[in-house]
Every structure is written in structure tokens, then in C-alpha cells.
Write an enzyme that holds these catalytic residues in place. Structure first.
Site, PDB file in Angstrom:
ATOM      1  N   ALA A  18     -17.776 -15.406  -2.128  1.00  0.00           N
ATOM      2  CA  ALA A  18     -18.111 -14.517  -1.025  1.00  0.00           C
ATOM      3  C   ALA A  18     -18.676 -15.341   0.129  1.00  0.00           C
ATOM      4  CB  ALA A  18     -19.131 -13.471  -1.480  1.00  0.00           C
ATOM      5  N   HIS A  57     -13.285  -8.679  10.443  1.00  0.00           N
ATOM      6  CA  HIS A  57     -11.996  -9.328  10.160  1.00  0.00           C
ATOM      7  C   HIS A  57     -10.956  -8.953  11.214  1.00  0.00           C
ATOM      8  CE1 HIS A  57     -12.173 -10.997   5.878  1.00  0.00           C
ATOM      9  NE2 HIS A  57     -13.418 -10.687   6.199  1.00  0.00           N
ATOM     10  N   GLU A  69      -2.267  -1.315   5.917  1.00  0.00           N
ATOM     11  CA  GLU A  69      -3.329  -0.960   4.975  1.00  0.00           C
ATOM     12  C   GLU A  69      -2.692  -0.448   3.694  1.00  0.00           C
ATOM     13  OE1 GLU A  69      -6.338   1.498   6.726  1.00  0.00           O
ATOM     14  OE2 GLU A  69      -6.543   0.157   8.446  1.00  0.00           O
TER      15      GLU A  69
END
Length: 177
Positions: A18, A57, A69
Site C-alpha cells: 500500500a 488516481h 469501471e
């Protein structure tokens, strides 16, 4: 510059922790390819923190990217988008696994189907995923199942991939290719 039109299709896997810089690195890889940059987003907005990550992002990529998406049917999106003239970025596989677990899908079957689609891809594909197997063994069954699914998927995709990178502290280490 790596060519998307004139060279054979390629699969690149980018792993990291992360906030390691893996997504930004993967975006640069795709931006350096010839062709239309396509971002396949697997994330779902479930809270404000996730909404902010998605916005960050999106802002970093810019308007030249086309966003698709697809939180669950990644196989279908890749079949449609991984073609000559496109350079595809999938971000990220661990969110995809999370979505499949929450919908109680058979992850082994879906992972196998994803690998089949990738092996037949007609365009460049860069896949981003969180390496979650470097820490302690999780204390609950669901977290261990998630870690195991991610680890197996990473191994399967790394075997197919032309290139594999591990990113830590914004620095990419080329592991394959």
C-alpha cells in the site's frame, strides 16, 4: 518507448505494498506505450476514504485516459479492451478479489478464466496488485483466504507475464523480463 502497435502484445504485473508507488509506476509504463491508454478500475466507492483515493488516481492520470469501471467482470472488460491500439492498465487485482469474495464468487474459477483471457490478449496489459503475503499470518480465516487467493493469482499471472516488477518506496525492482 515500448510500442503497442508494432510489437507483440505483452503482459506486465506490478506488485507492491500500500502506498508503494505501484499505481503511479504502472501508469507511466502504460503512458510510454503507443496507443490509447485504457484504465480498468476494479474499485468500488464504499466510503469517503475510497472515494478520495479514486479521485486522486483519476486526477493523476489526466483526461487522455479512457476509464472502464468493472469491479467484478474483469475477464469481460479485458476481452473487450485488450486489443491492438489500446494499452490497458488494470488497477487493481486485490480489489477485484475483494469484490469477488464479497459476492461469494468461485475465485479459483474466475482466476483461471482471467489467466485464460490474459493468455489470449491481443494488446498490452499492465496489472497492478497489492503484495499482501509479506507480513504476519492474519488472525482470521477471511483475511487468510484473501491472502491465499491473492498469492495464488499473483503466481499464476507472473508465470504468464512478460515482465514483473515489485515496487517499494516508489522504486521499481524488475523481477522478470
Amino acid at each position: 518507448m515500448r510500442e503497442a502497435h508494432g510489437s507483440p502484445p505483452g503482459i506486465t504485473l506490478v506488485l507492491g505494498g500500500a502506498r508503494s508507488g505501484k499505481s503511479a509506476f504502472a501508469e507511466r509504463l502504460v503512458a510510454d506505450l503507443d496507443g490509447t491508454p485504457v484504465y480498468i478500475a476494479t474499485g468500488r466507492v464504499r466510503d469517503d476514504e475510497m472515494r478520495l483515493r479514486i479521485e486522486h488516481h483519476r486526477d493523476r492520470r489526466g483526461a487522455e485516459w479512457r476509464t472502464v469501471e468493472e469491479p467484478e467482470n474483469l475477464e469481460r472488460a479485458l476481452t473487450r479492451e485488450a486489443r491492438p491500439g489500446n494499452a490497458v492498465l488494470v488497477d487493481c487485482l486485490t480489489l477485484w478479489i475483494t469484490n469477488l469474495m464479497l459476492s461469494q464468487a468461485d475465485i479459483n474459477v474466475r482466476a483461471s478464466a482471467l489467466c485464460q483471457v490474459l493468455s489470449e490478449a491481443k494488446g498490452h496489459v499492465v496489472l497492478v496488485s497489492n503484495e499482501v503475503g509479506l507480513g504476519i499470518v492474519p488472525d482470521n480465516a477471511m483475511a487468510r483466504e484473501f491472502r491465499d487467493h491473492a498469492g495464488r493469482l499473483h503466481q499464476d499471472i507472473a508465470a504468464l507475464a512478460d515482465e514483473v516488477f515489485f515496487v517499494a518506496a516508489g522504486l521499481p525492482l524488475k523481477m522478470k523480463g
